[in-house]
Design a protein around this motif. Structure first.
Motif, PDB file in Angstrom:
ATOM      1  N   VAL A 149       0.840  -0.988  -0.109  1.00 25.12           N
ATOM      2  CA  VAL A 149       0.060  -0.036  -0.033  1.00 25.12           C
ATOM      3  C   VAL A 149       1.016   1.367   0.080  1.00 25.12           C
ATOM      4  CG1 VAL A 149      -1.676   1.312   1.244  1.00 25.12           C
ATOM      5  CG2 VAL A 149      -1.954  -1.043   1.027  1.00 25.12           C
ATOM      6  N   ARG A 150       1.942   1.294   0.961  1.00 26.78           N
ATOM      7  CA  ARG A 150       2.879   2.485   0.852  1.00 26.78           C
ATOM      8  C   ARG A 150       3.350   2.562  -0.456  1.00 26.78           C
ATOM      9  NH1 ARG A 150       6.563   1.428   5.624  1.00 26.78           N
ATOM     10  NH2 ARG A 150       5.263  -0.377   6.001  1.00 26.78           N
ATOM     11  N   GLY A 151       3.721   1.596  -1.110  1.00 27.19           N
ATOM     12  CA  GLY A 151       4.335   1.662  -2.777  1.00 27.19           C
ATOM     13  C   GLY A 151       3.470   2.597  -3.569  1.00 27.19           C
ATOM     14  N   LEU A 152       2.136   2.262  -3.423  1.00 23.99           N
ATOM     15  CA  LEU A 152       1.118   2.922  -4.107  1.00 23.99           C
ATOM     16  C   LEU A 152       0.520   4.228  -3.857  1.00 23.99           C
ATOM     17  CD1 LEU A 152      -0.883  -0.443  -5.100  1.00 23.99           C
ATOM     18  CD2 LEU A 152       0.749   0.666  -6.332  1.00 23.99           C
ATOM     19  N   LEU A 153       1.231   4.746  -2.831  1.00 26.82           N
ATOM     20  CA  LEU A 153       0.908   6.159  -2.113  1.00 26.82           C
ATOM     21  C   LEU A 153       1.692   7.240  -3.179  1.00 26.82           C
ATOM     22  CD1 LEU A 153       1.049   6.064   1.606  1.00 26.82           C
ATOM     23  CD2 LEU A 153      -0.907   6.197   0.241  1.00 26.82           C
ATOM     24  N   THR A 154       0.882   8.243  -3.617  1.00 28.07           N
ATOM     25  CA  THR A 154       1.523   9.399  -4.366  1.00 28.07           C
ATOM     26  C   THR A 154       2.390   9.817  -3.247  1.00 28.07           C
ATOM     27  OG1 THR A 154      -0.098  10.991  -3.743  1.00 28.07           O
ATOM     28  CG2 THR A 154      -0.654   9.688  -5.656  1.00 28.07           C
ATOM     29  N   ARG A 155       3.217  10.781  -4.019  1.00 31.80           N
ATOM     30  CA  ARG A 155       4.291  11.579  -3.119  1.00 31.80           C
ATOM     31  C   ARG A 155       3.800  12.352  -1.919  1.00 31.80           C
ATOM     32  NH1 ARG A 155       8.500  11.127  -0.615  1.00 31.80           N
ATOM     33  NH2 ARG A 155       9.223   9.829  -2.084  1.00 31.80           N
ATOM     34  N   ASP A 156       2.761  13.162  -2.390  1.00 32.70           N
ATOM     35  CA  ASP A 156       1.994  13.974  -1.372  1.00 32.70           C
ATOM     36  C   ASP A 156       1.417  12.855  -0.439  1.00 32.70           C
ATOM     37  OD1 ASP A 156       2.841  16.187  -2.718  1.00 32.70           O
ATOM     38  OD2 ASP A 156       0.902  16.214  -3.874  1.00 32.70           O
ATOM     39  N   GLU A 157       0.798  11.841  -0.861  1.00 30.29           N
ATOM     40  CA  GLU A 157      -0.152  11.297   0.223  1.00 30.29           C
ATOM     41  C   GLU A 157       1.087  10.497   1.031  1.00 30.29           C
ATOM     42  OE1 GLU A 157      -3.568   9.659  -2.123  1.00 30.29           O
ATOM     43  OE2 GLU A 157      -1.724   8.509  -2.339  1.00 30.29           O
ATOM     44  N   LEU A 158       2.500   9.981   0.742  1.00 28.19           N
ATOM     45  CA  LEU A 158       3.589   9.453   1.434  1.00 28.19           C
ATOM     46  C   LEU A 158       4.130  10.466   2.223  1.00 28.19           C
ATOM     47  CD1 LEU A 158       5.144   6.835   1.980  1.00 28.19           C
ATOM     48  CD2 LEU A 158       6.635   7.845  -0.059  1.00 28.19           C
ATOM     49  N   ASP A 159       4.265  11.773   1.790  1.00 26.37           N
ATOM     50  CA  ASP A 159       4.706  12.795   2.853  1.00 26.37           C
ATOM     51  C   ASP A 159       3.755  13.072   3.821  1.00 26.37           C
ATOM     52  OD1 ASP A 159       6.745  13.110   1.225  1.00 26.37           O
ATOM     53  OD2 ASP A 159       6.141  14.813   0.157  1.00 26.37           O
ATOM     54  N   ARG A 160       2.264  12.980   3.589  1.00 29.82           N
ATOM     55  CA  ARG A 160       1.303  13.325   4.847  1.00 29.82           C
ATOM     56  C   ARG A 160       1.504  12.002   5.481  1.00 29.82           C
ATOM     57  NH1 ARG A 160      -2.562  16.032   6.513  1.00 29.82           N
ATOM     58  NH2 ARG A 160      -4.737  15.279   7.075  1.00 29.82           N
ATOM     59  N   TYR A 161       1.342  10.648   5.142  1.00 30.11           N
ATOM     60  CA  TYR A 161       1.459   9.407   5.851  1.00 30.11           C
ATOM     61  C   TYR A 161       2.598   9.516   6.757  1.00 30.11           C
ATOM     62  CZ  TYR A 161       2.205   4.556   6.979  1.00 30.11           C
ATOM     63  OH  TYR A 161       2.296   3.663   7.769  1.00 30.11           O
ATOM     64  N   ASN A 162       3.872   9.983   6.306  1.00 30.61           N
ATOM     65  CA  ASN A 162       5.246   9.921   6.977  1.00 30.61           C
ATOM     66  C   ASN A 162       4.910  11.086   8.296  1.00 30.61           C
ATOM     67  OD1 ASN A 162       6.439   7.817   5.888  1.00 30.61           O
ATOM     68  ND2 ASN A 162       7.378   9.446   4.281  1.00 30.61           N
ATOM     69  N   VAL A 166      -4.760   8.609   9.042  1.00 30.69           N
ATOM     70  CA  VAL A 166      -3.996   7.536   8.475  1.00 30.69           C
ATOM     71  C   VAL A 166      -4.899   6.729   7.640  1.00 30.69           C
ATOM     72  CG1 VAL A 166      -2.417   5.709   8.571  1.00 30.69           C
ATOM     73  CG2 VAL A 166      -1.957   8.075   9.831  1.00 30.69           C
ATOM     74  N   ASP A 167      -5.860   6.062   8.270  1.00 33.93           N
ATOM     75  CA  ASP A 167      -6.774   5.150   7.685  1.00 33.93           C
ATOM     76  C   ASP A 167      -7.398   5.655   6.651  1.00 33.93           C
ATOM     77  OD1 ASP A 167      -6.028   3.468   9.644  1.00 33.93           O
ATOM     78  OD2 ASP A 167      -7.709   3.460  10.833  1.00 33.93           O
ATOM     79  N   LEU A 168      -7.862   6.909   6.600  1.00 32.14           N
ATOM     80  CA  LEU A 168      -8.500   7.686   5.426  1.00 32.14           C
ATOM     81  C   LEU A 168      -7.511   7.929   4.364  1.00 32.14           C
ATOM     82  CD1 LEU A 168     -10.939   9.921   7.595  1.00 32.14           C
ATOM     83  CD2 LEU A 168     -11.535   8.169   6.107  1.00 32.14           C
ATOM     84  N   LEU A 169      -6.498   8.327   4.715  1.00 39.74           N
ATOM     85  CA  LEU A 169      -5.346   8.689   3.602  1.00 39.74           C
ATOM     86  C   LEU A 169      -4.962   7.442   2.759  1.00 39.74           C
ATOM     87  CD1 LEU A 169      -3.342  10.901   2.773  1.00 39.74           C
ATOM     88  CD2 LEU A 169      -1.655   9.848   4.565  1.00 39.74           C
ATOM     89  N   ILE A 170      -4.885   6.255   3.398  1.00 36.52           N
ATOM     90  CA  ILE A 170      -4.404   5.255   2.671  1.00 36.52           C
ATOM     91  C   ILE A 170      -5.377   4.748   1.790  1.00 36.52           C
ATOM     92  CG2 ILE A 170      -2.610   4.865   4.348  1.00 36.52           C
ATOM     93  CD1 ILE A 170      -4.303   2.268   5.154  1.00 36.52           C
ATOM     94  N   MET A 171      -6.740   5.203   1.948  1.00 33.50           N
ATOM     95  CA  MET A 171      -8.050   4.453   1.337  1.00 33.50           C
ATOM     96  C   MET A 171      -7.805   4.279  -0.262  1.00 33.50           C
ATOM     97  SD  MET A 171      -9.794   2.813   3.322  1.00 33.50           S
ATOM     98  CE  MET A 171     -11.222   2.342   2.347  1.00 33.50           C
ATOM     99  N   PRO A 172      -7.341   5.545  -0.827  1.00 32.76           N
ATOM    100  CA  PRO A 172      -7.116   5.579  -2.448  1.00 32.76           C
ATOM    101  C   PRO A 172      -5.929   4.570  -2.942  1.00 32.76           C
ATOM    102  CG  PRO A 172      -7.153   7.603  -1.583  1.00 32.76           C
ATOM    103  CD  PRO A 172      -6.893   6.730  -0.287  1.00 32.76           C
ATOM    104  N   ALA A 173      -4.917   4.346  -1.927  1.00 29.07           N
ATOM    105  CA  ALA A 173      -3.725   3.632  -2.373  1.00 29.07           C
ATOM    106  C   ALA A 173      -4.272   2.132  -2.254  1.00 29.07           C
ATOM    107  CB  ALA A 173      -2.545   3.622  -1.340  1.00 29.07           C
ATOM    108  N   ILE A 174      -5.096   1.701  -1.195  1.00 37.01           N
ATOM    109  CA  ILE A 174      -5.811   0.456  -1.202  1.00 37.01           C
ATOM    110  C   ILE A 174      -6.718   0.085  -2.221  1.00 37.01           C
ATOM    111  CG2 ILE A 174      -7.401  -0.868   0.154  1.00 37.01           C
ATOM    112  CD1 ILE A 174      -6.333   0.451   2.446  1.00 37.01           C
TER     113      ILE A 174
END
Length: 93
Positions: A8-21, A46-54
């Motif tokens: 899932v982390r591998g499919l996050l966009t750069r902005d999503e990954l920065d926000r996640y971290n 975090v759970d809401l943020l990763i939904m698009p990547a899931i």
């Protein structure tokens, strides 16, 4: 704080990954200060943020399943054609 999977982390966009971290860092800080009541809300974000990547991961899985089904169907057709050709050859003899 619960991390999401590497897939899932591998499919996050750069902005999503920065926000996640950033959220994980804030959540870890809150947990280290025994502020689990606030860390809960960060985890929800975090759970809401990763939904698009899931969803992207699920789409990749569906695409792979479709490709596998197409491959197996083509293989079945080739096998059937080979069996029919063999039967035709036996009839000619």
């Amino acid at each position: 704080m619960r991390h999401c999977s590497v897939q899932v982390r591998g499919l996050l966009t750069r902005d999503e990954l920065d926000r996640y971290n950033s959220l994980m860092e804030v959540g870890s800080f809150l947990e280290s200060n025994d502020r689990y009541d606030l860390a809960y809300h960060v985890q929800k974000e975090v759970d809401l943020l990763i939904m698009p990547a899931i969803e992207r991961l699920k789409d990749k899985g569906r695409e792979r399943d479709r490709a596998t089904a197409e491959y197996l169907e083509e293989k079945r057709r080739q096998q059937l054609a080979a069996e029919l050709a063999e039967l035709d050859n036996e009839d000619d003899d």
